[in-house]
Design an enzyme around this catalytic site. Sequence first.
Site: not given
Length: 442
Positions: A166, A349
Amino acid sequence: MQKIEFDKDFLWGCATASYQVEGAIDEDGRQPSIWDTFCKKDGAILHGDDGSIAADQYHRYKEDVQLMSELNFQAYRFSIAWPRVLPEGRGEVNQKGLAYYINLSKELHLKGIKVVATLYHWDLPQILQDEGGWAVRSTAYAFADYAKVCFEALGPYVDQWITLNEPFCAAYLGYLYGEHAPGIKNPQKAFQAVHYLNLAHGLAVKEYKKSGLRVPIGTTLNPSLPRPASRKAEDEKAALYARSIFTDVFLYPLVGKGYPKEVTEDMHISFPILDGDMEIIAQPIDFIGINYYMERAVVLDETKPFLHREVPSWQRATNQDWPIVPYGLLRILKYFDQVTNGLALYITENGCANDDVLQDGRVHDHFRCDYLNEHLAACKKAIDEGVNLKGYFVWSFMDNFEWAWGYSRRFGIVYVDYETQERFPKDSAYMMRDIISGYCEY
């Protein structure tokens, strides 16, 4: 009731991150990261929490791996703590730090669980932040050197590599909004960080290609594709602007498309590009990981720096006020499939925070069970529509330090009693066990 079936080669995993679960922040040569520093800042973390103990996985990894095995997981995605391996950010290697990850990997293999290692999940060595952090070019090259150390030492044990987790959060939450470490609010530094994180990924992949290793390597993004709040052309444009600034500035360079013109021309944002940078960033990779939690709606607002504004959502929300939109995951998967021309994708995720209550050793988190089921249905629909989705990692294996939320939000499918460090599988853990076994209908 229905049964959603995935192919037998679909990879089922669970995930965590080093600072969120390891603890042991001052043991065996580890030096401070930006999160150790940020946690000491008044008001930065809810209740003044920090990751000094977290879920104590540094000492309890064998217990955790045994539990993963009992729950049927085929892969464990964890991150390597840069300041544990290179305490000074570069230079001398800390063999005790490497030994932890080698031992963890060996334990996973002993139980037949694949090792999926993320090189960077936000715990930058503080000493590099003192030199400018991700807002300076030298950090990208320090990351490449760190990656080389990991490839050489851990290569025999890792089944799949992820460079960055991320970069959106590292760049924007860290340097634009100041909500994450290092807690800076400076747009220029934020966009420098965007580019240098992208560059760091490309440099690491170049090092990987020189290493002789052959297992898959990729990166993980948390894409945002907000939907337009109306059919108006202006709101369609708002959704494009939101996607461009939050997703395409990371995705497009990976596939050789450069930075989107909506950002460089319409928003007048520039990046510190030098000759050769974009070619380095676009190194061929084997897959992209997608982290997905929610989707919001937007309208055009030319008074805002990014030319759009979020508007209220109607959907059920988690206890972080994140609206639950499974269809948003399907849209993202189809978009990535289109932009990458069918590159392998993984959900690295997916999960939700919930107000979990431990009672008589059990946690009946059916809210989370519903959330996971709905998103798995979206994954299956994407596969049925031709998307090259190869696996799914639930976030998170266990309750942990949830960044600025501290320990107030529980994402785990395993409950952690932070006073005793005892682990209790929740109903969602047993549901995942049955899904992986192929014998779950919902």
